[in-house]
Design an enzyme around this catalytic site. Sequence first.
Site, PDB file in Angstrom:
ATOM      1  N   CYS A 126      49.771 102.778 -45.365  1.00 27.27           N
ATOM      2  CA  CYS A 126      48.706 102.147 -44.409  1.00 27.27           C
ATOM      3  C   CYS A 126      48.988 102.477 -42.704  1.00 27.27           C
ATOM      4  CB  CYS A 126      48.800 100.541 -44.791  1.00 27.27           C
ATOM      5  SG  CYS A 126      47.635  99.538 -43.718  1.00 27.27           S
ATOM      6  N   CYS A 129      48.146  99.521 -40.638  1.00 32.40           N
ATOM      7  CA  CYS A 129      49.232  98.338 -40.338  1.00 32.40           C
ATOM      8  C   CYS A 129      50.253  98.798 -39.663  1.00 32.40           C
ATOM      9  CB  CYS A 129      49.760  98.114 -42.064  1.00 32.40           C
ATOM     10  SG  CYS A 129      48.498  97.751 -43.145  1.00 32.40           S
ATOM     11  N   ASP A 130      50.718 100.099 -39.787  1.00 28.96           N
ATOM     12  CA  ASP A 130      51.989 100.450 -39.200  1.00 28.96           C
ATOM     13  C   ASP A 130      51.860 101.742 -37.967  1.00 28.96           C
ATOM     14  OD1 ASP A 130      52.909  99.180 -41.157  1.00 28.96           O
ATOM     15  OD2 ASP A 130      53.192 100.791 -42.619  1.00 28.96           O
TER      16      ASP A 130
HETATM   17  C1  LIG Z   1      54.061  99.131 -47.994  1.00 27.27           C
HETATM   18  C2  LIG Z   1      52.977  98.461 -47.632  1.00 27.27           C
HETATM   19  C3  LIG Z   1      52.526  97.796 -46.311  1.00 27.27           C
HETATM   20  C4  LIG Z   1      51.520  97.100 -46.023  1.00 27.27           C
HETATM   21  N1  LIG Z   1      51.549  96.290 -44.794  1.00 27.27           N
HETATM   22  C5  LIG Z   1      50.570  95.724 -44.601  1.00 27.27           C
HETATM   23  C6  LIG Z   1      50.407  95.048 -43.118  1.00 27.27           C
HETATM   24  O1  LIG Z   1      51.283  95.282 -42.435  1.00 27.27           O
HETATM   25  N2  LIG Z   1      49.115  94.247 -43.003  1.00 27.27           N
HETATM   26  C7  LIG Z   1      48.312  94.300 -43.742  1.00 27.27           C
HETATM   27  O2  LIG Z   1      47.264  93.631 -43.870  1.00 27.27           O
HETATM   28  N3  LIG Z   1      48.420  94.774 -45.297  1.00 27.27           N
HETATM   29  C8  LIG Z   1      49.577  95.599 -45.485  1.00 27.27           C
HETATM   30  N4  LIG Z   1      49.223  96.280 -46.325  1.00 27.27           N
HETATM   31  C9  LIG Z   1      48.326  96.038 -47.603  1.00 27.27           C
HETATM   32  C10 LIG Z   1      48.397  94.840 -48.210  1.00 27.27           C
HETATM   33  O3  LIG Z   1      49.703  94.482 -48.650  1.00 27.27           O
HETATM   34  C11 LIG Z   1      47.198  94.698 -49.294  1.00 27.27           C
HETATM   35  O4  LIG Z   1      46.072  94.890 -48.975  1.00 27.27           O
HETATM   36  C12 LIG Z   1      47.377  93.368 -50.027  1.00 27.27           C
HETATM   37  O5  LIG Z   1      48.503  92.993 -50.367  1.00 27.27           O
HETATM   38  C13 LIG Z   1      46.366  93.177 -51.161  1.00 27.27           C
HETATM   39  O6  LIG Z   1      46.553  91.952 -51.762  1.00 27.27           O
HETATM   40  P1  LIG Z   1      45.917  91.718 -53.127  1.00 27.27           P
HETATM   41  O7  LIG Z   1      45.678  90.467 -53.287  1.00 27.27           O
HETATM   42  O8  LIG Z   1      44.435  92.545 -53.482  1.00 27.27           O
HETATM   43  O9  LIG Z   1      46.785  92.103 -54.413  1.00 27.27           O
HETATM   44  P2  LIG Z   1      48.247  92.868 -54.478  1.00 27.27           P
HETATM   45  O10 LIG Z   1      49.223  92.674 -53.218  1.00 27.27           O
HETATM   46  O11 LIG Z   1      48.135  94.322 -54.758  1.00 27.27           O
HETATM   47  O12 LIG Z   1      49.198  92.319 -55.623  1.00 27.27           O
HETATM   48  C14 LIG Z   1      48.597  92.309 -57.110  1.00 27.27           C
HETATM   49  C15 LIG Z   1      48.872  91.188 -57.738  1.00 27.27           C
HETATM   50  O13 LIG Z   1      48.690  91.094 -59.048  1.00 27.27           O
HETATM   51  C16 LIG Z   1      49.586  91.059 -60.090  1.00 27.27           C
HETATM   52  N5  LIG Z   1      49.237  91.817 -61.383  1.00 27.27           N
HETATM   53  C17 LIG Z   1      48.828  93.107 -61.773  1.00 27.27           C
HETATM   54  N6  LIG Z   1      48.600  93.279 -62.866  1.00 27.27           N
HETATM   55  C18 LIG Z   1      48.670  91.938 -63.458  1.00 27.27           C
HETATM   56  C19 LIG Z   1      48.965  91.670 -64.727  1.00 27.27           C
HETATM   57  N7  LIG Z   1      48.683  92.280 -65.798  1.00 27.27           N
HETATM   58  N8  LIG Z   1      49.166  90.335 -65.032  1.00 27.27           N
HETATM   59  C20 LIG Z   1      49.565  89.327 -63.896  1.00 27.27           C
HETATM   60  N9  LIG Z   1      49.652  89.954 -62.667  1.00 27.27           N
HETATM   61  C21 LIG Z   1      49.373  91.015 -62.552  1.00 27.27           C
HETATM   62  C22 LIG Z   1      50.880  91.773 -59.386  1.00 27.27           C
HETATM   63  O14 LIG Z   1      52.236  91.415 -59.832  1.00 27.27           O
HETATM   64  C23 LIG Z   1      50.671  91.330 -57.884  1.00 27.27           C
HETATM   65  O15 LIG Z   1      50.977  90.024 -57.680  1.00 27.27           O
HETATM   66  C24 LIG Z   1      50.561  97.013 -46.882  1.00 27.27           C
HETATM   67  C25 LIG Z   1      50.640  97.551 -48.004  1.00 27.27           C
HETATM   68  C26 LIG Z   1      51.863  98.269 -48.616  1.00 27.27           C
HETATM   69  C27 LIG Z   1      52.101  99.006 -49.910  1.00 27.27           C
END
Ligand SMILES: Cc1cc2nc3c(=O)[nH]c(=O)nc-3n(C[C@H](O)[C@H](O)[C@H](O)COP(=O)(O)OP(=O)(O)OC[C@H]3O[C@@H](n4cnc5c(N)ncnc54)[C@H](O)[C@@H]3O)c2cc1C
Length: 307
Positions: A126, A129-130
Amino acid sequence: MVIGGCPAGYTAAMYLARAALKPLVFAGEKAGGQLMLTTEVENYPGFAEGIMGPKLMEEMKKQAEKFGAEILDKNVSKVEMYGEVKKVWVGEEVFEAETVVIATGAESKMLGIGEEKCLGRGVSTCAVCDAAFFKDKKVFVIGGGDAAMEDVLALTKFASEVGVIHRRDSLRASKIMQERVLGNDKVKMWWESVVAGVKGEGVLKEIVIKNVKSGEEKKVEADGLFLAIGHIPETKLFEGQLALDEKGFVKVKMYEEGIKIEGYPTMTSIEGVFGAGDVVDFRYKQAVTAAGMGCQAALDVERYLSR
Ligand SMILES: Cc1cc2nc3c(=O)[nH]c(=O)nc-3n(C[C@H](O)[C@H](O)[C@H](O)COP(=O)(O)OP(=O)(O)OC[C@H]3O[C@@H](n4cnc5c(N)ncnc54)[C@H](O)[C@@H]3O)c2cc1C
């Protein structure tokens, strides 16, 4: 029920709990979601000094629980979304509710050559982000599409040099993006090349770039490596039930109809099933946008149930 323990899922749960709707959250084995994989988050509003990703997720979980959300760190194995009663299985156990918020997120595509060990420590998925962590550093971006070129341009504001590694001899990105990237003095193109190795003890130090035509390999020092090769939405569970787009993201009404005051913008193709966060959002993919969408989905659920 909320599927996903993450910015979208915990935020939805917090709003649903405060609306006395007794949410049950399946946070999955990857409870906390993508931010568990990172170190410092500097762009989540409210934390002027930054906050560690896992700490932010712990706080979001606590906030949802404080208002009565029940959270199980279990994976959902099967769903039945049709009908008035939605069913969710965890192994043999079945749970029922009138509405479901899907917040299962997405995963960045990785190279699978051991770069994961430096994720958050030189390797990033990202640039938004970084990028700011790489002031005057030498970084590389892998990818050739518009999203990759956006990352390259974001990095040129900070880094001293941005290498673009692309397996073909031309970019897929739109002409205007190509012109901007190729015309930037900080950009160095590595055509017909792939990354064949990543070196560093916890922190990235060096990458091995391989020319796919000649097979020649070159070791180069690298402070940063940004993967911009796409995302895979976590939607296998819903295939054959919910309408998904060609890349597998869950379709919600706001992307087709716009946000209508009388409608349910976050509702999926099935009544009573809503989507939020990266599992829906093929564009922004930020923690704050995921949390914002979790809030939208919860408000849609509340209005749907009260009607
Ligand atoms: C290394 C990294 C660094 C990042 N840094 C930043 C940053 O600095 N700032 C920023 O704004 N964004 C950052 N991001 C992006 C950010 O993390 C994502 O946009 C955000 O987490 C998305 O959130 P979400 O709620 O859609 O789901 P996610 O964070 O993708 O989580 C998905 C959830 O669904 C659950 N799940 C999936 N399948 C199942 C199932 N079958 N049963 C039960 N649960 C399930 C998982 O266990 C998890 O809890 C970063 C991403 C990464 C990978």
